[in-house]
Design an enzyme around this catalytic site. Structure first.
Site, short mmCIF file in Angstrom:
data_model
loop_
_atom_site.label_atom_id
_atom_site.label_comp_id
_atom_site.label_asym_id
_atom_site.label_seq_id
_atom_site.Cartn_x
_atom_site.Cartn_y
_atom_site.Cartn_z
N CYS A 125 0.95 -1.02 -0.03
CA CYS A 125 -0.13 -0.03 0.07
C CYS A 125 1.07 1.14 0.13
O CYS A 125 2.05 1.33 -0.65
CB CYS A 125 -0.87 0.11 1.15
N ASP A 194 -3.36 1.31 10.15
CA ASP A 194 -4.54 2.19 10.23
C ASP A 194 -4.69 2.33 11.86
O ASP A 194 -5.23 3.24 12.27
CB ASP A 194 -5.58 1.70 9.60
P1 RI2 Z 1 0.15 6.23 6.84
C1 RI2 Z 1 -3.62 3.60 4.38
O1 RI2 Z 1 -4.95 3.55 4.43
C2 RI2 Z 1 -2.85 2.31 4.18
O2 RI2 Z 1 -3.60 1.20 4.68
C3 RI2 Z 1 -1.63 2.83 4.97
O3 RI2 Z 1 -0.64 1.67 5.45
C4 RI2 Z 1 -2.25 3.36 6.31
O4 RI2 Z 1 -3.32 4.30 5.84
C5 RI2 Z 1 -1.22 4.29 6.99
O5 RI2 Z 1 -0.72 5.23 6.11
P2 RI2 Z 1 -5.80 4.16 3.25
O6 RI2 Z 1 -6.26 5.63 3.62
O7 RI2 Z 1 -0.60 7.12 7.91
O8 RI2 Z 1 -5.04 4.06 1.92
O9 RI2 Z 1 1.41 5.62 7.35
O10 RI2 Z 1 -7.22 3.24 3.29
O11 RI2 Z 1 0.41 7.09 5.74
#
Ligand code: RI2
Length: 302
Positions: A125, A194
């Protein structure tokens, strides 16, 4: 930016990533406060609660959002004058955003130490908390390379590979189903989170648990990078983290698949036994120390 615009941006994932949605929510709540022109404390509290509820309803899984709002809202519960309440909310929201940025810098530093010279790293991701240490290690002169998963259905992996390439980090994009094929070549897995539960389970982008299981099989350490505001106090009270299910049209056009059920859960849970360590701004901890982080947070986040 209006509160509704922030709500729409978080829901549609124009603003995404657990840390960034938390910061956006704190900023939106402070701006929402400025729209209240009255002088009645109870009316002010109601106004603030309406804003909090709208932001909370955007995405259910990332506890960072709830924690940011709880911290920013806290002065509204104090027995103080309205002007002090307003000043308190502004200070709390601003400090949350500042602390979030400082936390990322510290995680970058601690995480970079953990990346060995010559390492090949797999990430999944797009997590700023996981990418910052990689970029820092590269800038520190370590000869490293990264394999990044595509991360269907939203393909946040495209953001990751572009970000890393722009920083000069050698990076390879792979489809999600190629994780096990490449795992033997990895020295370390680095992902974000998350939400982190009190038992050390990590809730992150769908597929993270498969990556972690493959890593365990190949004896590759799994490092989770996450600010402490991603730890969930409610899980210590037995609450289960809700896994967001998004529109199935993000996967395929359902009209092209008549008679087929399509599912689109966007997060999964990796149990602590598959996680080597969690890097927070307070330092590197075992996933089994998650409860201790939450215990320390209780003064901040109820
Ligand atoms: P940072 C994201 O969720 C991903 O799952 C990623 O690993 C997590 O948030 C943390 O991201 P999404 O919003 O706060 O893409 O480390 O569903 O940037």
């Amino acid at each position: 930016m209006t509160l509704q615009a922030t709500v729409d941006d978080i829901k549609s994932m124009k603003v995404r990533g657990a840390g960034r949605i938390a910061e956006a929510a704190a900023a939106a709540l402070v701006e929402w406060m400025d729209e209240f022109k009255g002088s009645d404390v109870e009316a002010f509290r109601e106004h603030m609660k309406r804003g909090e509820k709208a932001l909370l309803g955007t995405r259910p899984t990332a506890v960072s959002l709830r924690n940011a709002l709880t911290i920013t809202m806290r002065p509204t519960g104090d027995d103080i004058q309205l002007s002090d309440m307003r000043a308190g909310v502004r200070k709390a929201g601003t400090e949350f955003m500042k602390n979030a940025r400082v936390a990322l810098e510290r995680i970058a530093e601690f995480g970079a130490h953990r990346i060995p010279e010559g390492a090949t790293i797999m990430t999944h991701c797009n997590s700023q908390a996981a990418l910052r240490p990689i970029i820092k290690a590269h800038k520190d002169g370590k000869d490293i390379k990264v394999f990044a998963t595509e991360s269907r259905p939203w393909r946040q992996g495209h953001v990751t590979v572009k970000q890393l390439a722009a920083e000069g980090v050698p990076v390879t994009l792979i489809v999600d189903s190629a994780v096990r094929f490449f795992m033997d070549e990895m020295d370390i897995v680095m992902v974000g989170a998350d939400t982190i539960a009190s038992d050390g389970s990590v809730i992150n982008k769908i597929g993270t648990s498969q990556v972690a299981m493959c890593a365990r099989e190949a004896h590759v350490p799994v490092i989770v990078c996450a600010e402490t505001f991603k730890f969930s106090p409610r899980t210590a009270r037995g609450e289960v983290v809700e896994i967001e299910e998004r529109d199935v049209a993000e996967v395929v056009d359902p009209k092209e698949f008549p008679g087929v059920t399509i599912a689109n859960p966007v997060f999964d849970t990796t149990p602590p036994q598959f996680i080597t360590a969690i890097i927070t701004e307070k330092g590197l901890i075992s996933p089994y120390a998650a409860y201790e982080i939450i215990r320390q947070m209780q003064g901040d986040i109820l």
